[in-house]
Design a protein around this motif. Structure first.
Motif, PDB file in Angstrom:
ATOM      1  N   THR A  60      -5.871  -3.157  15.865  1.00 17.10           N
ATOM      2  CA  THR A  60      -5.132  -2.213  15.614  1.00 17.10           C
ATOM      3  C   THR A  60      -3.731  -2.228  16.353  1.00 17.10           C
ATOM      4  OG1 THR A  60      -7.013  -0.674  14.829  1.00 17.10           O
ATOM      5  CG2 THR A  60      -4.715   0.372  15.124  1.00 17.10           C
ATOM      6  N   VAL A  61      -2.765  -2.147  15.725  1.00 18.08           N
ATOM      7  CA  VAL A  61      -1.276  -2.429  16.344  1.00 18.08           C
ATOM      8  C   VAL A  61      -0.535  -0.906  16.229  1.00 18.08           C
ATOM      9  CG1 VAL A  61       0.862  -3.397  16.602  1.00 18.08           C
ATOM     10  CG2 VAL A  61      -1.393  -4.709  15.934  1.00 18.08           C
ATOM     11  N   ASP A  62      -0.309  -0.378  17.475  1.00 16.36           N
ATOM     12  CA  ASP A  62       0.612   0.642  17.508  1.00 16.36           C
ATOM     13  C   ASP A  62       2.137   0.315  17.578  1.00 16.36           C
ATOM     14  OD1 ASP A  62       2.335   3.014  18.243  1.00 16.36           O
ATOM     15  OD2 ASP A  62       0.666   3.751  19.567  1.00 16.36           O
ATOM     16  N   MET A  63       2.787   0.261  16.656  1.00 13.51           N
ATOM     17  CA  MET A  63       4.079  -0.337  16.551  1.00 13.51           C
ATOM     18  C   MET A  63       5.248   0.190  17.447  1.00 13.51           C
ATOM     19  SD  MET A  63       4.436  -0.203  12.312  1.00 13.51           S
ATOM     20  CE  MET A  63       6.053  -0.867  12.236  1.00 13.51           C
ATOM     21  N   ALA A  64       5.125   1.661  17.867  1.00 19.43           N
ATOM     22  CA  ALA A  64       6.071   2.101  18.909  1.00 19.43           C
ATOM     23  C   ALA A  64       5.618   1.382  20.282  1.00 19.43           C
ATOM     24  CB  ALA A  64       5.865   3.561  18.881  1.00 19.43           C
ATOM     25  N   ARG A  65       4.423   1.236  20.513  1.00 20.21           N
ATOM     26  CA  ARG A  65       4.124   0.819  21.706  1.00 20.21           C
ATOM     27  C   ARG A  65       4.605  -0.862  21.936  1.00 20.21           C
ATOM     28  NH1 ARG A  65      -2.281  -0.701  23.919  1.00 20.21           N
ATOM     29  NH2 ARG A  65      -1.636  -1.757  25.925  1.00 20.21           N
ATOM     30  N   HIS A  66       4.926  -1.388  20.877  1.00 21.34           N
ATOM     31  CA  HIS A  66       5.284  -2.547  21.158  1.00 21.34           C
ATOM     32  C   HIS A  66       6.894  -2.812  20.626  1.00 21.34           C
ATOM     33  CE1 HIS A  66       1.414  -4.397  21.799  1.00 21.34           C
ATOM     34  NE2 HIS A  66       0.860  -3.698  20.776  1.00 21.34           N
ATOM     35  N   ARG A  67       7.505  -1.902  20.320  1.00 20.04           N
ATOM     36  CA  ARG A  67       8.772  -1.654  19.993  1.00 20.04           C
ATOM     37  C   ARG A  67       9.221  -2.397  18.583  1.00 20.04           C
ATOM     38  NH1 ARG A  67      12.050   0.278  24.075  1.00 20.04           N
ATOM     39  NH2 ARG A  67      13.869  -0.486  22.979  1.00 20.04           N
ATOM     40  N   PHE A  68       8.119  -2.393  17.836  1.00 15.16           N
ATOM     41  CA  PHE A  68       8.193  -2.890  16.349  1.00 15.16           C
ATOM     42  C   PHE A  68       8.742  -1.967  15.514  1.00 15.16           C
ATOM     43  CE2 PHE A  68       4.159  -5.760  17.346  1.00 15.16           C
ATOM     44  CZ  PHE A  68       4.988  -6.629  18.001  1.00 15.16           C
ATOM     45  N   GLY A  69       9.110  -0.636  15.901  1.00 16.36           N
ATOM     46  CA  GLY A  69       9.347   0.437  15.039  1.00 16.36           C
ATOM     47  C   GLY A  69       8.430   1.614  15.309  1.00 16.36           C
ATOM     48  N   ASN A 144       9.794   0.328  10.131  1.00 20.53           N
ATOM     49  CA  ASN A 144       9.111  -1.054  10.820  1.00 20.53           C
ATOM     50  C   ASN A 144      10.658  -1.722  10.770  1.00 20.53           C
ATOM     51  OD1 ASN A 144       8.058  -3.525  11.240  1.00 20.53           O
ATOM     52  ND2 ASN A 144       6.824  -3.317   9.248  1.00 20.53           N
ATOM     53  N   ALA A 145      10.650  -2.322  12.021  1.00 22.17           N
ATOM     54  CA  ALA A 145      12.047  -3.009  12.507  1.00 22.17           C
ATOM     55  C   ALA A 145      11.883  -4.546  11.562  1.00 22.17           C
ATOM     56  CB  ALA A 145      11.798  -3.456  13.966  1.00 22.17           C
ATOM     57  N   LEU A 146      13.340  -4.982  11.380  1.00 22.18           N
ATOM     58  CA  LEU A 146      13.405  -6.262  10.657  1.00 22.18           C
ATOM     59  C   LEU A 146      12.754  -7.328  11.545  1.00 22.18           C
ATOM     60  CD1 LEU A 146      17.068  -5.490   9.720  1.00 22.18           C
ATOM     61  CD2 LEU A 146      15.112  -5.547   8.118  1.00 22.18           C
ATOM     62  N   LEU A 177      13.069  -3.122   3.030  1.00 24.05           N
ATOM     63  CA  LEU A 177      14.232  -3.756   3.302  1.00 24.05           C
ATOM     64  C   LEU A 177      14.299  -5.062   3.534  1.00 24.05           C
ATOM     65  CD1 LEU A 177      15.374  -0.918   5.983  1.00 24.05           C
ATOM     66  CD2 LEU A 177      15.699  -0.900   3.451  1.00 24.05           C
ATOM     67  N   MET A 178      15.351  -5.901   3.108  1.00 21.60           N
ATOM     68  CA  MET A 178      15.592  -7.175   3.481  1.00 21.60           C
ATOM     69  C   MET A 178      16.785  -7.508   3.721  1.00 21.60           C
ATOM     70  SD  MET A 178      13.116  -9.595   0.967  1.00 21.60           S
ATOM     71  CE  MET A 178      13.012 -10.814   2.302  1.00 21.60           C
ATOM     72  N   THR A 179      17.236  -8.157   4.815  1.00 21.93           N
ATOM     73  CA  THR A 179      18.613  -8.763   5.256  1.00 21.93           C
ATOM     74  C   THR A 179      18.540 -10.474   4.995  1.00 21.93           C
ATOM     75  OG1 THR A 179      18.064  -8.941   7.574  1.00 21.93           O
ATOM     76  CG2 THR A 179      18.810  -6.746   6.674  1.00 21.93           C
ATOM     77  N   GLU A 180      19.550 -10.762   4.549  1.00 27.65           N
ATOM     78  CA  GLU A 180      19.925 -12.192   4.571  1.00 27.65           C
ATOM     79  C   GLU A 180      20.877 -12.461   5.434  1.00 27.65           C
ATOM     80  OE1 GLU A 180      20.376 -15.790   1.325  1.00 27.65           O
ATOM     81  OE2 GLU A 180      20.356 -13.799   0.683  1.00 27.65           O
ATOM     82  N   ARG A 221      15.063 -11.543   6.966  1.00 23.67           N
ATOM     83  CA  ARG A 221      14.007 -10.589   7.512  1.00 23.67           C
ATOM     84  C   ARG A 221      13.649  -9.555   6.648  1.00 23.67           C
ATOM     85  NH1 ARG A 221      16.848 -13.387  11.376  1.00 23.67           N
ATOM     86  NH2 ARG A 221      15.574 -13.811  13.398  1.00 23.67           N
ATOM     87  N   HIS A 222      12.663  -8.865   6.908  1.00 24.05           N
ATOM     88  CA  HIS A 222      12.199  -7.645   6.087  1.00 24.05           C
ATOM     89  C   HIS A 222      11.694  -6.493   6.940  1.00 24.05           C
ATOM     90  CE1 HIS A 222       8.548  -9.790   6.860  1.00 24.05           C
ATOM     91  NE2 HIS A 222       7.807  -8.729   6.803  1.00 24.05           N
ATOM     92  N   GLY A 223      11.746  -5.566   6.766  1.00 25.16           N
ATOM     93  CA  GLY A 223      11.344  -4.218   7.333  1.00 25.16           C
ATOM     94  C   GLY A 223      10.965  -2.921   6.573  1.00 25.16           C
ATOM     95  N   VAL A 224      10.928  -2.067   7.024  1.00 22.37           N
ATOM     96  CA  VAL A 224      10.869  -0.582   6.105  1.00 22.37           C
ATOM     97  C   VAL A 224      11.503   0.449   6.598  1.00 22.37           C
ATOM     98  CG1 VAL A 224       8.969   1.134   5.406  1.00 22.37           C
ATOM     99  CG2 VAL A 224       8.462  -1.343   5.550  1.00 22.37           C
ATOM    100  N   SER A 225      12.445   1.079   5.848  1.00 21.37           N
ATOM    101  CA  SER A 225      13.296   2.350   6.258  1.00 21.37           C
ATOM    102  C   SER A 225      12.385   3.546   6.663  1.00 21.37           C
ATOM    103  CB  SER A 225      14.284   2.772   5.070  1.00 21.37           C
ATOM    104  OG  SER A 225      13.539   3.365   4.222  1.00 21.37           O
ATOM    105  N   THR A 226      13.068   4.680   7.362  1.00 20.23           N
ATOM    106  CA  THR A 226      12.349   5.823   7.843  1.00 20.23           C
ATOM    107  C   THR A 226      11.617   6.272   6.728  1.00 20.23           C
ATOM    108  OG1 THR A 226      13.779   5.903   9.766  1.00 20.23           O
ATOM    109  CG2 THR A 226      12.468   7.509   9.379  1.00 20.23           C
ATOM    110  N   VAL A 227      10.412   6.578   6.980  1.00 18.34           N
ATOM    111  CA  VAL A 227       9.567   7.526   5.974  1.00 18.34           C
ATOM    112  C   VAL A 227      10.009   9.030   6.512  1.00 18.34           C
ATOM    113  CG1 VAL A 227       7.230   8.524   5.420  1.00 18.34           C
ATOM    114  CG2 VAL A 227       7.658   6.187   5.970  1.00 18.34           C
ATOM    115  N   ARG A 228      10.449   9.623   5.325  1.00 20.92           N
ATOM    116  CA  ARG A 228      10.962  10.962   5.703  1.00 20.92           C
ATOM    117  C   ARG A 228       9.769  12.067   5.520  1.00 20.92           C
ATOM    118  NH1 ARG A 228      16.523  11.115   5.731  1.00 20.92           N
ATOM    119  NH2 ARG A 228      17.456   9.040   5.197  1.00 20.92           N
ATOM    120  N   SER A 229       8.815  11.932   4.804  1.00 18.41           N
ATOM    121  CA  SER A 229       7.932  12.984   4.516  1.00 18.41           C
ATOM    122  C   SER A 229       6.414  12.422   4.210  1.00 18.41           C
ATOM    123  CB  SER A 229       8.003  14.046   3.737  1.00 18.41           C
ATOM    124  OG  SER A 229       8.051  13.432   2.273  1.00 18.41           O
TER     125      SER A 229
END
Length: 243
Positions: A60-69, A144-146, A177-180, A221-229
Protein backbone atom coordinates in the motif's frame (compact mmCIF):
# COMPACT_ATOMS: atom_id res chain seq x y z
CA UNK A 1 -20.68 -0.23 -29.08
CA UNK A 2 -23.91 0.91 -27.43
CA UNK A 3 -24.18 2.20 -23.87
CA UNK A 4 -26.11 -0.88 -22.80
CA UNK A 5 -24.13 -3.61 -21.07
CA UNK A 6 -25.16 -7.20 -20.64
CA UNK A 7 -23.60 -8.30 -17.34
CA UNK A 8 -23.62 -11.93 -18.44
CA UNK A 9 -21.32 -11.18 -21.38
CA UNK A 10 -17.71 -12.18 -20.72
CA UNK A 11 -15.38 -9.27 -20.10
CA UNK A 12 -13.32 -10.42 -23.07
CA UNK A 13 -16.34 -9.94 -25.35
CA UNK A 14 -16.95 -6.45 -23.98
CA UNK A 15 -13.36 -5.48 -24.68
CA UNK A 16 -13.49 -7.05 -28.15
CA UNK A 17 -16.71 -5.17 -28.89
CA UNK A 18 -15.14 -1.74 -28.56
CA UNK A 19 -14.63 0.46 -31.63
CA UNK A 20 -10.96 -0.41 -32.01
CA UNK A 21 -10.31 1.52 -35.22
CA UNK A 22 -11.64 4.68 -33.58
CA UNK A 23 -9.67 4.03 -30.40
CA UNK A 24 -6.47 3.51 -32.40
CA UNK A 25 -7.03 6.79 -34.28
CA UNK A 26 -7.48 8.67 -31.00
CA UNK A 27 -4.37 7.08 -29.48
CA UNK A 28 -2.37 8.06 -32.56
CA UNK A 29 -3.61 11.65 -32.41
CA UNK A 30 -3.65 12.33 -28.67
CA UNK A 31 -1.96 9.47 -26.80
CA UNK A 32 -5.23 8.51 -25.10
CA UNK A 33 -8.65 7.13 -26.01
CA UNK A 34 -11.85 6.69 -24.03
CA UNK A 35 -13.61 3.35 -24.41
CA UNK A 36 -17.29 2.65 -24.22
CA UNK A 37 -18.72 0.94 -21.12
CA UNK A 38 -16.84 -2.10 -19.88
CA UNK A 39 -18.29 -2.70 -16.41
CA UNK A 40 -21.74 -2.31 -14.90
CA UNK A 41 -22.22 -0.12 -11.79
CA UNK A 42 -22.58 -3.27 -9.68
CA UNK A 43 -19.31 -4.65 -11.03
CA UNK A 44 -17.61 -1.32 -10.35
CA UNK A 45 -18.86 -1.34 -6.78
CA UNK A 46 -17.60 -4.90 -6.29
CA UNK A 47 -14.14 -3.76 -7.38
CA UNK A 48 -14.11 -0.76 -5.02
CA UNK A 49 -14.88 -3.05 -2.07
CA UNK A 50 -11.69 -5.01 -2.81
CA UNK A 51 -9.71 -2.02 -1.58
CA UNK A 52 -10.62 -3.00 1.98
CA UNK A 53 -9.33 -6.56 1.63
CA UNK A 54 -5.61 -6.19 2.41
CA UNK A 55 -4.84 -9.84 1.68
CA UNK A 56 -5.30 -9.14 -2.04
CA UNK A 57 -2.43 -6.65 -2.19
CA UNK A 58 1.35 -6.84 -1.99
CA UNK A 59 1.82 -3.25 -0.82
CA UNK A 60 0.00 0.00 0.00
CA UNK A 61 1.36 3.43 -0.95
CA UNK A 62 0.57 6.69 0.87
CA UNK A 63 1.03 9.17 -1.96
CA UNK A 64 1.59 12.20 0.27
CA UNK A 65 4.39 10.45 2.12
CA UNK A 66 6.29 9.95 -1.12
CA UNK A 67 5.32 13.37 -2.54
CA UNK A 68 3.42 11.73 -5.38
CA UNK A 69 0.34 13.83 -4.63
CA UNK A 70 -2.28 12.81 -2.07
CA UNK A 71 -4.36 9.66 -1.78
CA UNK A 72 -3.74 5.94 -1.42
CA UNK A 73 -3.16 3.13 -3.85
CA UNK A 74 -2.60 -0.60 -3.54
CA UNK A 75 -0.75 -3.02 -5.80
CA UNK A 76 -2.39 -6.41 -6.22
CA UNK A 77 -0.45 -9.61 -5.70
CA UNK A 78 -0.02 -11.91 -8.70
CA UNK A 79 -3.09 -13.83 -7.50
CA UNK A 80 -5.38 -11.42 -9.34
CA UNK A 81 -9.16 -11.47 -8.94
CA UNK A 82 -10.93 -12.43 -12.14
CA UNK A 83 -12.39 -8.96 -12.61
CA UNK A 84 -8.81 -7.66 -12.82
CA UNK A 85 -7.08 -10.46 -14.74
CA UNK A 86 -9.81 -10.94 -17.37
CA UNK A 87 -9.89 -7.40 -18.80
CA UNK A 88 -6.08 -7.20 -18.66
CA UNK A 89 -5.78 -10.40 -20.69
CA UNK A 90 -8.45 -9.18 -23.10
CA UNK A 91 -6.85 -5.78 -23.69
CA UNK A 92 -3.33 -7.04 -24.40
CA UNK A 93 -3.93 -8.58 -27.87
CA UNK A 94 -6.04 -5.58 -28.90
CA UNK A 95 -3.31 -3.11 -27.94
CA UNK A 96 -0.42 -5.20 -29.25
CA UNK A 97 -0.74 -4.22 -32.96
CA UNK A 98 -0.65 -0.53 -32.06
CA UNK A 99 2.32 -1.04 -29.72
CA UNK A 100 4.22 -2.73 -32.53
CA UNK A 101 3.23 -0.05 -35.03
CA UNK A 102 4.44 2.70 -32.71
CA UNK A 103 7.76 0.91 -32.19
CA UNK A 104 8.17 0.63 -35.96
CA UNK A 105 7.56 4.33 -36.51
CA UNK A 106 10.16 5.20 -33.89
CA UNK A 107 12.68 2.62 -35.07
CA UNK A 108 12.64 0.89 -31.69
CA UNK A 109 12.54 -2.83 -30.80
CA UNK A 110 9.13 -4.44 -30.38
CA UNK A 111 9.89 -7.24 -27.90
CA UNK A 112 6.28 -8.08 -27.07
CA UNK A 113 5.19 -11.64 -27.91
CA UNK A 114 1.68 -12.56 -28.94
CA UNK A 115 0.71 -13.81 -25.46
CA UNK A 116 0.54 -11.77 -22.26
CA UNK A 117 1.76 -14.68 -20.13
CA UNK A 118 4.91 -14.99 -22.24
CA UNK A 119 5.54 -11.25 -21.98
CA UNK A 120 5.10 -11.28 -18.20
CA UNK A 121 7.55 -14.20 -18.01
CA UNK A 122 10.07 -12.09 -19.93
CA UNK A 123 9.61 -9.29 -17.40
CA UNK A 124 10.26 -11.71 -14.55
CA UNK A 125 13.38 -13.07 -16.22
CA UNK A 126 14.64 -9.47 -16.48
CA UNK A 127 14.17 -8.92 -12.74
CA UNK A 128 10.73 -7.28 -12.97
CA UNK A 129 8.76 -9.71 -10.86
CA UNK A 130 6.28 -7.53 -8.95
CA UNK A 131 2.65 -7.12 -9.97
CA UNK A 132 1.85 -3.61 -11.18
CA UNK A 133 -1.96 -3.93 -11.21
CA UNK A 134 -3.31 -1.17 -9.03
CA UNK A 135 -6.43 -0.01 -7.21
CA UNK A 136 -6.53 3.68 -6.29
CA UNK A 137 -8.63 5.62 -3.79
CA UNK A 138 -8.80 9.42 -3.62
CA UNK A 139 -10.68 11.48 -1.05
CA UNK A 140 -11.45 15.21 -0.80
CA UNK A 141 -8.34 17.24 -1.59
CA UNK A 142 -6.44 14.26 -3.03
CA UNK A 143 -4.65 14.39 -6.37
CA UNK A 144 -2.01 12.57 -8.41
CA UNK A 145 1.14 14.30 -9.66
CA UNK A 146 2.05 14.05 -13.32
CA UNK A 147 4.18 10.95 -13.88
CA UNK A 148 4.93 7.93 -16.09
CA UNK A 149 4.57 4.30 -14.95
CA UNK A 150 7.98 2.94 -15.92
CA UNK A 151 9.03 0.18 -13.55
CA UNK A 152 12.11 -1.22 -15.31
CA UNK A 153 13.82 -1.64 -18.65
CA UNK A 154 10.95 -3.69 -20.10
CA UNK A 155 7.70 -1.82 -20.58
CA UNK A 156 4.55 -1.96 -22.65
CA UNK A 157 3.75 1.43 -24.22
CA UNK A 158 0.03 1.46 -23.42
CA UNK A 159 -2.06 0.95 -20.29
CA UNK A 160 -5.68 1.29 -19.15
CA UNK A 161 -7.46 3.00 -16.26
CA UNK A 162 -11.09 2.13 -15.48
CA UNK A 163 -13.39 4.51 -13.61
CA UNK A 164 -15.25 2.83 -10.76
CA UNK A 165 -17.38 5.72 -9.49
CA UNK A 166 -19.77 8.10 -11.26
CA UNK A 167 -18.32 11.62 -11.69
CA UNK A 168 -20.65 14.37 -10.56
CA UNK A 169 -22.66 11.84 -8.54
CA UNK A 170 -20.26 9.86 -6.37
CA UNK A 171 -17.52 12.52 -6.39
CA UNK A 172 -16.57 15.86 -7.95
CA UNK A 173 -13.28 16.96 -9.48
CA UNK A 174 -10.71 14.25 -10.12
CA UNK A 175 -10.35 14.61 -13.89
CA UNK A 176 -7.70 12.47 -15.59
CA UNK A 177 -4.89 14.73 -16.81
CA UNK A 178 -2.29 14.31 -19.54
CA UNK A 179 0.49 16.59 -20.71
CA UNK A 180 2.55 16.26 -23.87
CA UNK A 181 6.00 17.82 -24.12
CA UNK A 182 6.39 19.34 -27.56
CA UNK A 183 9.74 20.13 -29.19
CA UNK A 184 10.72 23.79 -28.96
CA UNK A 185 7.24 24.69 -27.65
CA UNK A 186 5.18 24.80 -24.49
CA UNK A 187 3.63 21.55 -23.28
CA UNK A 188 0.07 20.71 -24.28
CA UNK A 189 -2.42 19.51 -21.67
CA UNK A 190 -5.74 17.65 -21.76
CA UNK A 191 -8.30 16.47 -19.24
CA UNK A 192 -10.80 13.61 -19.41
CA UNK A 193 -13.78 12.95 -17.18
CA UNK A 194 -13.82 9.19 -16.75
CA UNK A 195 -17.37 7.79 -16.76
CA UNK A 196 -18.17 4.95 -14.39
CA UNK A 197 -17.33 1.59 -15.95
CA UNK A 198 -15.48 3.10 -18.91
CA UNK A 199 -11.78 2.74 -19.59
CA UNK A 200 -9.18 5.17 -20.78
CA UNK A 201 -6.35 3.70 -22.82
CA UNK A 202 -3.28 5.92 -22.69
CA UNK A 203 0.42 5.90 -23.37
CA UNK A 204 2.81 4.76 -20.66
CA UNK A 205 5.68 6.98 -21.80
CA UNK A 206 5.30 8.73 -25.17
CA UNK A 207 3.57 8.60 -28.54
CA UNK A 208 5.00 8.82 -32.05
CA UNK A 209 4.74 12.32 -33.50
CA UNK A 210 5.31 12.98 -37.20
CA UNK A 211 7.55 15.94 -38.00
CA UNK A 212 9.26 17.35 -41.05
CA UNK A 213 12.20 15.00 -40.41
CA UNK A 214 10.13 11.92 -39.75
CA UNK A 215 8.83 10.36 -36.56
CA UNK A 216 9.95 11.30 -33.04
CA UNK A 217 8.79 10.39 -29.54
CA UNK A 218 6.49 12.89 -27.84
CA UNK A 219 6.98 12.46 -24.06
CA UNK A 220 3.72 12.34 -22.12
CA UNK A 221 2.78 12.25 -18.46
CA UNK A 222 -0.50 11.58 -16.69
CA UNK A 223 -2.07 12.43 -13.35
CA UNK A 224 -5.35 13.30 -11.62
CA UNK A 225 -6.71 16.73 -10.74
CA UNK A 226 -7.81 17.51 -7.18
CA UNK A 227 -10.88 15.61 -5.97
CA UNK A 228 -13.24 18.22 -4.55
CA UNK A 229 -15.70 15.97 -2.71
CA UNK A 230 -16.33 12.34 -1.68
CA UNK A 231 -14.25 9.41 -3.00
CA UNK A 232 -12.93 8.45 -6.41
CA UNK A 233 -11.75 4.87 -7.16
CA UNK A 234 -10.01 3.62 -10.28
CA UNK A 235 -8.51 0.36 -11.47
CA UNK A 236 -5.18 0.53 -13.29
CA UNK A 237 -4.21 -2.21 -15.76
CA UNK A 238 -0.50 -2.24 -16.58
CA UNK A 239 0.97 -4.75 -19.01
CA UNK A 240 4.51 -4.94 -17.64
CA UNK A 241 5.56 -5.93 -14.14
CA UNK A 242 7.77 -3.94 -11.78
CA UNK A 243 11.33 -4.39 -10.59
Amino acid sequence: MTDTLHPAAPLSDRVAGQSWDTLADSLDAYGSALTGPLLTPAECHALTTLFDEPGLFRTTVDMARHRFGSGTYRYFTHDLPGQVSEPREAFYPRLLPLARAWAGRLGKPAPWPDGLAEWVAMCHEAGQGKSAQILLRYGPGDWNALHRDIFGDLLFPLQVVVGLDAPGVDYTGGEFLMTEQRPRAQSRGSSTTLPQGHGLVFTTRDRPVRGVRGWSAGPMRHGVSTVRSAQRHTLGLVFHDAA
